[in-house]
Design a protein around this motif. Structure first.
Motif, PDB file in Angstrom:
ATOM      1  N   PHE A  72     -10.234 -18.177   2.406  1.00  0.00           N
ATOM      2  CA  PHE A  72     -10.353 -19.559   2.326  1.00  0.00           C
ATOM      3  C   PHE A  72     -11.527 -19.916   1.549  1.00  0.00           C
ATOM      4  N   TYR A  73     -12.661 -19.213   1.847  1.00  0.00           N
ATOM      5  CA  TYR A  73     -14.044 -18.996   1.448  1.00  0.00           C
ATOM      6  C   TYR A  73     -14.050 -18.914  -0.005  1.00  0.00           C
ATOM      7  N   HIS A  74     -13.380 -17.631  -0.358  1.00  0.00           N
ATOM      8  CA  HIS A  74     -13.498 -17.142  -1.636  1.00  0.00           C
ATOM      9  C   HIS A  74     -12.730 -18.079  -2.545  1.00  0.00           C
ATOM     10  N   THR A  75     -11.499 -18.484  -2.307  1.00  0.00           N
ATOM     11  CA  THR A  75     -10.440 -18.962  -3.010  1.00  0.00           C
ATOM     12  C   THR A  75     -10.685 -20.387  -3.076  1.00  0.00           C
ATOM     13  N   TYR A  76     -11.275 -21.259  -2.022  1.00  0.00           N
ATOM     14  CA  TYR A  76     -11.341 -22.733  -2.237  1.00  0.00           C
ATOM     15  C   TYR A  76     -12.737 -23.324  -2.009  1.00  0.00           C
ATOM     16  N   ILE A  77     -13.448 -22.942  -0.857  1.00  0.00           N
ATOM     17  CA  ILE A  77     -14.747 -23.391  -0.637  1.00  0.00           C
ATOM     18  C   ILE A  77     -15.720 -23.303  -1.786  1.00  0.00           C
ATOM     19  N   SER A  78     -15.678 -21.963  -2.227  1.00  0.00           N
ATOM     20  CA  SER A  78     -16.541 -21.464  -3.319  1.00  0.00           C
ATOM     21  C   SER A  78     -16.495 -22.316  -4.447  1.00  0.00           C
ATOM     22  N   LEU A  79     -15.220 -22.763  -4.813  1.00  0.00           N
ATOM     23  CA  LEU A  79     -14.958 -23.502  -5.964  1.00  0.00           C
ATOM     24  C   LEU A  79     -15.091 -24.918  -5.915  1.00  0.00           C
ATOM     25  N   ILE A  80     -14.631 -25.502  -4.831  1.00  0.00           N
ATOM     26  CA  ILE A  80     -14.626 -27.058  -4.699  1.00  0.00           C
ATOM     27  C   ILE A  80     -15.956 -27.329  -4.352  1.00  0.00           C
ATOM     28  N   LEU A  81     -16.630 -26.613  -3.327  1.00  0.00           N
ATOM     29  CA  LEU A  81     -17.969 -27.234  -2.941  1.00  0.00           C
ATOM     30  C   LEU A  81     -19.184 -26.214  -3.165  1.00  0.00           C
ATOM     31  N   GLY A  82     -18.637 -25.338  -4.284  1.00  0.00           N
ATOM     32  CA  GLY A  82     -19.596 -24.385  -4.863  1.00  0.00           C
ATOM     33  C   GLY A  82     -19.790 -24.415  -6.077  1.00  0.00           C
ATOM     34  N   THR A  83     -20.343 -23.393  -6.924  1.00  0.00           N
ATOM     35  CA  THR A  83     -20.598 -23.269  -8.397  1.00  0.00           C
ATOM     36  C   THR A  83     -19.304 -22.775  -8.968  1.00  0.00           C
ATOM     37  N   GLY A  84     -18.417 -22.121  -8.157  1.00  0.00           N
ATOM     38  CA  GLY A  84     -17.192 -21.424  -8.626  1.00  0.00           C
ATOM     39  C   GLY A  84     -17.436 -19.846  -8.746  1.00  0.00           C
ATOM     40  N   GLU A  85     -18.545 -19.440  -8.306  1.00  0.00           N
ATOM     41  CA  GLU A  85     -18.870 -17.916  -8.437  1.00  0.00           C
ATOM     42  C   GLU A  85     -18.178 -17.040  -7.321  1.00  0.00           C
ATOM     43  N   ALA A  86     -16.726 -17.051  -7.013  1.00  0.00           N
ATOM     44  CA  ALA A  86     -16.125 -16.520  -6.302  1.00  0.00           C
ATOM     45  C   ALA A  86     -15.873 -14.893  -6.132  1.00  0.00           C
ATOM     46  N   ASN A  87     -15.894 -14.416  -5.110  1.00  0.00           N
ATOM     47  CA  ASN A  87     -15.769 -12.979  -4.961  1.00  0.00           C
ATOM     48  C   ASN A  87     -14.189 -12.595  -4.822  1.00  0.00           C
ATOM     49  N   LEU A  88     -13.585 -12.632  -6.150  1.00  0.00           N
ATOM     50  CA  LEU A  88     -12.116 -12.392  -6.017  1.00  0.00           C
ATOM     51  C   LEU A  88     -11.675 -10.795  -5.812  1.00  0.00           C
ATOM     52  N   GLU A  89     -12.745  -9.898  -5.992  1.00  0.00           N
ATOM     53  CA  GLU A  89     -12.585  -8.567  -5.843  1.00  0.00           C
ATOM     54  C   GLU A  89     -12.372  -8.204  -4.298  1.00  0.00           C
ATOM     55  N   GLU A  90     -13.323  -8.958  -3.701  1.00  0.00           N
ATOM     56  CA  GLU A  90     -13.136  -8.752  -2.090  1.00  0.00           C
ATOM     57  C   GLU A  90     -11.945  -9.294  -1.636  1.00  0.00           C
ATOM     58  N   ALA A  91     -11.475 -10.583  -2.220  1.00  0.00           N
ATOM     59  CA  ALA A  91     -10.226 -11.254  -1.683  1.00  0.00           C
ATOM     60  C   ALA A  91      -9.066 -10.344  -1.970  1.00  0.00           C
ATOM     61  N   GLU A  92      -8.982  -9.962  -3.205  1.00  0.00           N
ATOM     62  CA  GLU A  92      -7.831  -9.094  -3.599  1.00  0.00           C
ATOM     63  C   GLU A  92      -7.616  -7.957  -2.452  1.00  0.00           C
ATOM     64  N   ALA A  93      -8.952  -7.424  -2.127  1.00  0.00           N
ATOM     65  CA  ALA A  93      -8.864  -6.212  -1.292  1.00  0.00           C
ATOM     66  C   ALA A  93      -8.492  -6.660   0.390  1.00  0.00           C
ATOM     67  N   LEU A  94      -8.775  -7.581   0.477  1.00  0.00           N
ATOM     68  CA  LEU A  94      -8.732  -8.149   1.857  1.00  0.00           C
ATOM     69  C   LEU A  94      -7.144  -8.307   1.984  1.00  0.00           C
ATOM     70  N   LEU A  95      -6.651  -8.934   0.846  1.00  0.00           N
ATOM     71  CA  LEU A  95      -5.171  -9.240   0.892  1.00  0.00           C
ATOM     72  C   LEU A  95      -4.226  -8.084   0.839  1.00  0.00           C
ATOM     73  N   GLU A  96      -4.624  -7.150   0.166  1.00  0.00           N
ATOM     74  CA  GLU A  96      -3.829  -6.003  -0.277  1.00  0.00           C
ATOM     75  C   GLU A  96      -2.989  -5.503   1.023  1.00  0.00           C
ATOM     76  N   PRO A  97      -3.753  -5.047   1.952  1.00  0.00           N
ATOM     77  CA  PRO A  97      -2.954  -4.456   3.081  1.00  0.00           C
ATOM     78  C   PRO A  97      -1.826  -5.314   3.833  1.00  0.00           C
ATOM     79  N   TYR A  98      -2.233  -6.731   3.879  1.00  0.00           N
ATOM     80  CA  TYR A  98      -1.044  -7.797   4.270  1.00  0.00           C
ATOM     81  C   TYR A  98      -0.086  -7.921   3.300  1.00  0.00           C
ATOM     82  N   LEU A  99      -0.336  -7.720   1.969  1.00  0.00           N
ATOM     83  CA  LEU A  99       0.931  -7.918   0.974  1.00  0.00           C
ATOM     84  C   LEU A  99       1.950  -6.707   1.366  1.00  0.00           C
ATOM     85  N   LYS A 100       1.228  -5.572   1.566  1.00  0.00           N
ATOM     86  CA  LYS A 100       2.221  -4.654   1.813  1.00  0.00           C
ATOM     87  C   LYS A 100       3.014  -4.781   3.151  1.00  0.00           C
ATOM     88  N   LYS A 101       2.430  -5.185   4.135  1.00  0.00           N
ATOM     89  CA  LYS A 101       2.761  -5.313   5.580  1.00  0.00           C
ATOM     90  C   LYS A 101       3.949  -6.651   5.421  1.00  0.00           C
TER      91      LYS A 101
END
Length: 586
Positions: free
Chosen positions: A258-287
């Motif tokens: 939520f921080y990387h994909t929404y908060i960083s964009l709407i309440l920040g400058t838009g510099e989101a860490n999408l690489e970390e977001a993808e890495a965090l999501l990957e095992p759950y996408l498999k499961k």
């Protein structure tokens, strides 16, 4: 350990007295509760929301983890539907969960409470159940505070909510101290201690991260009453929690997403860490390959990477994956509306705004404004095929405005102000309203990932610019409209790397400041954009100067809070400590 008093919340909610002894394990001991709640969590992530609730319900008044899990699902549901009866059910269930947790917390006598002020108790004086009861109580309290804010707009509820948040924060801090002490002494060896550790990391991480986002003027007030936030500590605690095997690991993951994909964009400058977001999501996408919440975030990451076509496919997959929680469909419609807007497929974007206006309770005023704004981008003959009346839609907006925690929603207030052009018998059309709303939601940062689409948007803006320059009937809104066009044009040029041309556009807005009559927000936002441009050019001092001007020289304009959040994020990345606010740069 000096635990926060059990009295305040218990007195308010009329809690039962604490048991003299913890209920016997034959009913539902801590380990069994954690196992069963893990099963419920897996059901939830597999879209089996009702089954998860049915599994948790029988023990929701006897087990702290069943109480927490059951109430959390209902709170999530009420937050997404925004229906008053759902919000009330969420609050009632959370009260019951607090009562359950309260019964398992350590009960202090008056003498013990006073002695705790002098010398802190250690974790040794708490049983395992009492330790977990503290962390579950803090989580329940925080959720109930959030619901208190949206339930009613009176000041009493606002104050009560604030007290709950502070109490929750204090409990988390003390649990963290207890965990740190036990870990340093090598005492965290029980097979349930890692679950307690997960709760501590989630609470400390989320609190620190969210507090670190607040503008300095808000944070100074909060620090006075005991709050403080450290962004790096928050992120590190959440990362550690996400990498663990506790029941709260997925909650740490979802908070980071939520921080990387929404908060960083709407309440920040838009510099989101999408690489970390993808890495965090990957095992759950498999499961959970068909889990709607997991698919939703996968699609959101695709949007932020500029992969709009792929995002549209994944959102559609998310929609068909379950039919029980329609609210998740509404989240997808909102994102699909923007997906099509970024590609200037205004008619398809309108269709999703129309669905939202008919099905979602969240913000009718925003949805109807979006419908009218999107239709305004289309030729008249295409608008006729929809059967809609643009002027009538804009005139509806003000009557649909709502209040949360006693305040109007900023984007609704903005939409109402813009719609007032259509109240008179001879309305003056808004200029590029869909692109203006795209800017408000920081959408140009997303479109900017695609040079082809940014060029297309620039063509649309330049056509509007020529039309305004050739306008023979001068209205009171002309200066405002010209400034809006220059701001949007400058943002496009900046994303295309044409920085000198972008700077000229921004300066044109600033030089027109005295001619702006209504859209005063354009000036501070333009100073902010110029600051980001100078940051990109490597001129740190000039960047800070212009962003500080946006921060200090303007007030009482539309979307002021949103800009202050973005300013805070920008200045945090530019400098380590605040500097004094300068006068307007020449």
């Amino acid at each position: 350990m000096a635990f926060v008093s059990n009295g305040t919340e218990a007195d308010e909610e009329g809690f039962e007295d604490a048991y003299e002894n913890i209920p016997v394990a034959s009913k539902m001991d801590l380990r069994c509760a954690l196992e069963e709640c893990t099963m419920a969590l897996n059901l939830f992530l597999n879209n089996k929301f009702s089954e998860a609730l049915e599994l948790l319900r029988p023990w929701a008044k006897e087990s702290i983890y069943h109480a927490l899990g059951y109430s959390t699902i209902l709170v999530m549901q009420s937050a997404m539907t925004f229906e008053p009866q759902d919000v009330q059910m969420g609050i009632t269930t959370m009260k019951e969960a607090l009562q359950t947790c309260q019964r398992f917390r350590k009960r202090n006598t008056v003498v013990e409470s006073l002695s705790n002020l002098v010398s802190k108790q250690s974790g040794d004086q708490l049983t395992e159940e009492e330790m977990h009861a503290e962390i579950c109580y803090a989580e329940c309290l925080l959720q109930k505070a959030a619901l208190t804010f949206v339930q009613d707009e009176n000041m009493i509820n606002f104050i009560k909510g604030g007290i709950k948040i502070r109490t929750s924060y204090q409990i988390y801090k003390e649990c963290h101290q207890m965990y740190s002490l036990a870990a340093s002494q090598g005492k965290m060896c029980s097979d349930t201690h890692y679950q307690f550790e997960g709760g501590v990391k989630l609470g400390i991480g989320a609190f620190n991260l969210m507090l670190s986002l607040l503008p300095s003027r808000v944070l100074r007030l909060l620090e006075f009453i005991g709050f403080s936030g450290n962004r790096e500590l928050g992120l590190s605690q959440l990362r550690e929690g996400a990498s663990g095997s506790s029941i709260r690991a997925i909650l740490c993951v979802l908070t980071l997403l939520f921080y990387h994909t929404y908060i960083s964009l709407i309440l920040g400058t838009g510099e989101a860490n999408l690489e970390e977001a993808e890495a965090l999501l990957e095992p759950y996408l498999k499961k959970f390959p068909n889990g709607s919440i997991i698919l939703f975030y996968a699609a959101r990451i695709d949007i932020l990477k500029g992969r709009f076509e792929q995002a549209q496919e994944t959102f559609q997959k998310c929609i068909v994956s379950q039919q029980e929680w329609k609210q998740i469909h509404h989240l997808c419609y909102w994102e699909l509306m923007w997906c099509h807007s970024f590609q200037q497929d205004w008619l398809q974007a309108y269709r999703y705004a129309d669905l939202l206006s008919k099905e979602s309770k969240w913000s009718k005023a925003t949805y109807v404004f979006q419908k009218a704004a999107l239709l305004s981008m289309l030729p008249e003959d295409v608008v006729k095929t929809t059967g809609e009346d643009i002027v009538a839609l804009f005139r509806q907006v003000e009557s649909l405005k709502q209040r949360i925690a006693g305040k109007s929603i900023p984007t609704e207030k903005f939409a109402v102000r813009k719609s007032r052009r259509y109240i008179s018998d001879n309305p003056v059309k808004l200029t590029l309203p869909a692109l203006e709303m795209m800017y408000v939601w920081n959408g140009f940062t997303i479109v900017g990932k695609r040079a082809d689409l940014t060029e297309n948007v620039l063509v649309t803006i330049e056509k509007a610019e020529v039309a305004l320059q050739n306008e023979t009937k001068v209205t009171e809104y002309l200066a405002d409209d010209l400034c809006l066009v220059q701001l949007l044009k400058g943002v496009c040029l900046k994303h295309l790397g044409r920085l000198l041309q972008a700077e000229l556009c921004f300066n044109q807005v600033i030089q027109s400041e005295k001619r702006v009559k209504y859209d005063h927000y354009l000036i501070p936002f333009t100073f902010y954009e110029l600051g980001l441009l100078y940051k990109e050019q490597g001129d740190r001092d000039k960047a800070i100067r212009y962003i500080e001007t946006a921060k200090g020289n303007y007030k009482d304009y539309s979307l002021e809070s949103r800009l202050h959040f973005r300013i805070h994020a920008a200045l945090s990345s530019l400098k380590g400590s605040p500097v004094s606010t300068p006068t307007t740069p020449s």
